[in-house]
Design an enzyme around this catalytic site. Structure first.
Site, PDB file in Angstrom:
ATOM      1  N   GLY A  24       0.778  -1.356   0.213  1.00 16.28           N
ATOM      2  CA  GLY A  24       0.035   0.017  -0.041  1.00 16.28           C
ATOM      3  C   GLY A  24       1.025   1.173  -0.047  1.00 16.28           C
ATOM      4  N   ALA A  35      15.445  10.348  -0.351  1.00 21.44           N
ATOM      5  CA  ALA A  35      16.629  10.588   0.675  1.00 21.44           C
ATOM      6  C   ALA A  35      17.669   9.399   0.078  1.00 21.44           C
ATOM      7  CB  ALA A  35      16.121  10.249   1.982  1.00 21.44           C
ATOM      8  N   ARG A  85       1.074  -4.976  -5.250  1.00 22.48           N
ATOM      9  CA  ARG A  85       0.943  -6.198  -4.655  1.00 22.48           C
ATOM     10  C   ARG A  85       1.459  -7.279  -5.774  1.00 22.48           C
ATOM     11  NH1 ARG A  85      -0.624  -4.298   0.424  1.00 22.48           N
ATOM     12  NH2 ARG A  85      -2.373  -2.675   0.623  1.00 22.48           N
ATOM     13  N   SER A  86       2.644  -8.135  -5.554  1.00 23.92           N
ATOM     14  CA  SER A  86       2.755  -9.070  -6.656  1.00 23.92           C
ATOM     15  C   SER A  86       2.737 -10.524  -6.033  1.00 23.92           C
ATOM     16  CB  SER A  86       4.300  -9.004  -7.164  1.00 23.92           C
ATOM     17  OG  SER A  86       4.640  -9.929  -7.882  1.00 23.92           O
ATOM     18  N   ASP A 116       5.168  -5.179   6.211  1.00 19.53           N
ATOM     19  CA  ASP A 116       5.623  -6.605   6.588  1.00 19.53           C
ATOM     20  C   ASP A 116       5.712  -7.461   5.240  1.00 19.53           C
ATOM     21  OD1 ASP A 116       2.873  -6.667   6.492  1.00 19.53           O
ATOM     22  OD2 ASP A 116       2.782  -8.138   8.206  1.00 19.53           O
ATOM     23  N   GLY A 117       4.796  -7.336   4.336  1.00 19.79           N
ATOM     24  CA  GLY A 117       4.637  -8.201   3.125  1.00 19.79           C
ATOM     25  C   GLY A 117       5.767  -8.065   2.438  1.00 19.79           C
ATOM     26  N   SER A 118       5.977  -6.622   2.165  1.00 15.87           N
ATOM     27  CA  SER A 118       7.129  -6.359   1.242  1.00 15.87           C
ATOM     28  C   SER A 118       8.578  -6.941   2.085  1.00 15.87           C
ATOM     29  CB  SER A 118       7.060  -4.752   1.083  1.00 15.87           C
ATOM     30  OG  SER A 118       5.865  -4.219   0.787  1.00 15.87           O
ATOM     31  N   THR A 139       4.166   2.236   5.839  1.00 17.46           N
ATOM     32  CA  THR A 139       2.871   1.926   6.037  1.00 17.46           C
ATOM     33  C   THR A 139       2.079   2.771   6.660  1.00 17.46           C
ATOM     34  OG1 THR A 139       1.501   0.069   6.638  1.00 17.46           O
ATOM     35  CG2 THR A 139       3.691   0.067   7.485  1.00 17.46           C
ATOM     36  N   ASP A 141      -0.400   1.806   8.605  1.00 16.82           N
ATOM     37  CA  ASP A 141      -0.674   1.167   9.841  1.00 16.82           C
ATOM     38  C   ASP A 141       0.236   1.332  10.933  1.00 16.82           C
ATOM     39  OD1 ASP A 141      -2.706   0.399   8.107  1.00 16.82           O
ATOM     40  OD2 ASP A 141      -2.443  -1.481   8.076  1.00 16.82           O
ATOM     41  N   ASP A 143       2.265  -0.657  12.184  1.00 15.02           N
ATOM     42  CA  ASP A 143       2.225  -2.092  12.876  1.00 15.02           C
ATOM     43  C   ASP A 143       3.489  -2.725  12.546  1.00 15.02           C
ATOM     44  OD1 ASP A 143       2.100  -2.561  10.132  1.00 15.02           O
ATOM     45  OD2 ASP A 143       0.374  -3.931  10.011  1.00 15.02           O
ATOM     46  N   MET A 183      -8.537   3.244   8.919  1.00 18.08           N
ATOM     47  CA  MET A 183      -7.658   1.854   8.504  1.00 18.08           C
ATOM     48  C   MET A 183      -6.860   1.185   9.635  1.00 18.08           C
ATOM     49  SD  MET A 183      -6.417   2.614   4.631  1.00 18.08           S
ATOM     50  CE  MET A 183      -7.490   2.002   3.236  1.00 18.08           C
ATOM     51  N   ARG A 185      -5.802  -2.674   9.272  1.00 15.02           N
ATOM     52  CA  ARG A 185      -5.998  -4.149   8.639  1.00 15.02           C
ATOM     53  C   ARG A 185      -5.880  -5.026   9.945  1.00 15.02           C
ATOM     54  NH1 ARG A 185      -4.435  -6.293   3.367  1.00 15.02           N
ATOM     55  NH2 ARG A 185      -2.506  -4.845   3.526  1.00 15.02           N
ATOM     56  N   LYS A 225     -25.562  11.513  30.274  1.00 21.77           N
ATOM     57  CA  LYS A 225     -24.656  12.617  30.564  1.00 21.77           C
ATOM     58  C   LYS A 225     -25.026  13.691  30.110  1.00 21.77           C
ATOM     59  CE  LYS A 225     -20.880   9.312  31.496  1.00 21.77           C
ATOM     60  NZ  LYS A 225     -19.718   8.697  30.620  1.00 21.77           N
ATOM     61  N   HIS A 264      -9.551   4.685   1.652  1.00 22.01           N
ATOM     62  CA  HIS A 264      -8.356   5.135   1.055  1.00 22.01           C
ATOM     63  C   HIS A 264      -7.999   6.613   1.106  1.00 22.01           C
ATOM     64  CE1 HIS A 264      -8.755   0.899  -0.112  1.00 22.01           C
ATOM     65  NE2 HIS A 264      -7.424   0.862  -0.478  1.00 22.01           N
ATOM     66  N   ARG A 267      -4.671   7.242   2.795  1.00 25.50           N
ATOM     67  CA  ARG A 267      -3.330   6.587   2.294  1.00 25.50           C
ATOM     68  C   ARG A 267      -2.932   7.763   1.470  1.00 25.50           C
ATOM     69  NH1 ARG A 267      -4.018   0.892   1.292  1.00 25.50           N
ATOM     70  NH2 ARG A 267      -3.031   1.041  -1.006  1.00 25.50           N
TER      71      ARG A 267
HETATM   72  O1  F6P Z   1      -1.529  -1.813   4.775  1.00 21.16           O
HETATM   73  C1  F6P Z   1      -2.260  -0.585   4.768  1.00 21.16           C
HETATM   74  C2  F6P Z   1      -3.568  -0.660   4.565  1.00 21.16           C
HETATM   75  O2  F6P Z   1      -3.919   0.662   4.080  1.00 21.16           O
HETATM   76  C3  F6P Z   1      -4.419  -1.182   5.160  1.00 21.16           C
HETATM   77  O3  F6P Z   1      -4.916  -0.389   6.431  1.00 21.16           O
HETATM   78  C4  F6P Z   1      -5.579  -1.713   4.594  1.00 21.16           C
HETATM   79  O4  F6P Z   1      -6.304  -2.764   5.283  1.00 21.16           O
HETATM   80  C5  F6P Z   1      -4.940  -2.002   3.451  1.00 21.16           C
HETATM   81  O5  F6P Z   1      -3.861  -1.295   3.090  1.00 21.16           O
HETATM   82  C6  F6P Z   1      -5.812  -1.803   2.052  1.00 21.16           C
HETATM   83  O6  F6P Z   1      -5.326  -2.470   1.042  1.00 21.16           O
HETATM   84  P1  F6P Z   1      -5.502  -2.346  -0.499  1.00 21.16           P
HETATM   85  O7  F6P Z   1      -4.875  -0.929  -1.100  1.00 21.16           O
HETATM   86  O8  F6P Z   1      -5.123  -3.259  -1.211  1.00 21.16           O
HETATM   87  O9  F6P Z   1      -7.100  -2.088  -0.537  1.00 21.16           O
END
Ligand code: F6P
Length: 334
Positions: A24, A35, A85-86, A116-118, A139, A141, A143, A183, A185, A225, A264, A267
């Protein structure tokens, strides 16, 4: 006077490195590419830019990138190298093709900007073909274990917060409940920051799968309240997401409830200063790491310093959300 040594030792004898963005997109990826290119140029090292991440690498989509090619990019969202994403990269054959191109181009190391996938993809390449790989955490996230923050996270939080502030105006005017999904995941970092900064009544995150029914009591108490409207933040990774939480509120209270999934938009956009600075520091550090002879590590920033974490640890260990912030969100929603 501050002494600055601009020449970094190069025991690894690196002459050329490659850089790609993968997974992403995240605001600040361009600042990281810039950089890498400029830090390398300052050391007399050439940079090969790979387009479309690993997907482009196994097809040999590569070109030289000089310092002027990255001019006017530090403020731009997205990634000038494009990302993907490949599936093919998940196969040994796909990775062998990519390794062949890297060798043909005389590349001494690959810098992977992504999540992490990358990093998995880069690590397999290194293990199978001996090409040193350095990860740069990119990313929204946040994470990844091994860095306090990831590139793009700060901007995503600002974007989501801006949306929450706007929805709050409508929520308060109509005395409605707004359930807002941000967002993340598998992680609640964005949700937690946005909940505290946006003054939310409640936050649901995947790290603490509390029962969805609990929201009904919280909303009822808010009304008792004297609150005019409520903001509930839900991380995308919470079971059922915002729609399930919204449905539970509507069914359990009968109050007018609206669900808003930000998606999105989080992002995109121009990176905020913290992301630009983080990206600049980590992109530079990635080049030096290769020159030092490091491989299979992610460069991160922890407590202000540059740190190096073995790539497998970045996905094997989880990065906890701040329990203290979680507590604070609760306390302040009184
Ligand atoms: O990993 C970043 C992220 O934005 C996640 O928060 C979200 O679940 C995912 O990518 C969405 O991915 P895609 O761009 O494939 O819809």
């Amino acid at each position: 006077m501050i002494e600055i040594n601009e020449i970094h030792p190069n025991p690894a004898g690196i002459k050329r490195v490659a850089v790609l963005t993968s997974g992403g997109d995240a605001p600040g990826m361009n600042a990281a590419i810039r950089a890498v290119v400029r830090a390398a140029a300052s050391q007399g090292i050439e940079v090969v830019g790979v387009r479309r991440g690993f997907s482009g690498l196994h097809r040999g989509e590569m070109h030289l990138l000089g310092p002027r090619d990255v001019a006017n990019t530090i403020q731009r969202g997205g990634t000038i190298l494009l990302t993907a994403r490949s599936r093919t990269w998940r196969t040994p054959e796909g990775r062998a093709e990519g390794a062949r191109y890297l060798r043909e181009w005389g590349v001494g190391g690959l810098i992977v900007i992504g999540g992490d996938g990358s990093f998995h993809g880069g690590y397999h390449l290194q293990e199978e073909h001996g090409i040193p790989v350095i990860g740069v955490p990119g990313t929204i996230d946040n994470d990844l274990y091994g860095t306090d923050h990831t590139i793009g996270y700060f901007t995503a939080v600002e974007t989501a917060l801006d949306a929450v502030d706007k929805l709050r105006d409508t929520g308060a005017s109509h005395e409605r409940i707004f359930v807002i999904e941000v967002m993340g995941r598998h992680a609640g970092h964005i949700a937690l920051d946005v909940a505290v900064a946006g003054g939310a009544e409640e936050v649901f995150i995947p790290e603490d799968e509390k029962p969805i029914e609990s929201v009904v009591e919280i909303v009822k108490q808010s009304v008792e309240k004297g609150k005019k409207g409520s903001i509930i933040i839900v991380a995308e990774g919470y079971d059922g997401g915002a729609q399930a939480v919204g449905d539970a509120i509507q069914a359990g209270t009968g109050l007018e409830t609206r669900v808003s999934i930000l998606g999105h938009i989080q992002r995109g956009g121009s990176p905020v200063s913290s992301d630009r600075i983080l990206a600049s520091r980590l992109g530079e550090a990635a080049v030096y790491a290769l020159m030092d002879g490091q491989k299979g590590v992610m460069v991160g920033r922890t407590s202000g310093g540059i740190t190096y974490t073995p790539l497998p640890e970045t996905w094997q260990n989880s990065k906890d959300v701040s329990h203290d912030l979680y507590r604070c969100a609760r306390v302040l929603s009184i």
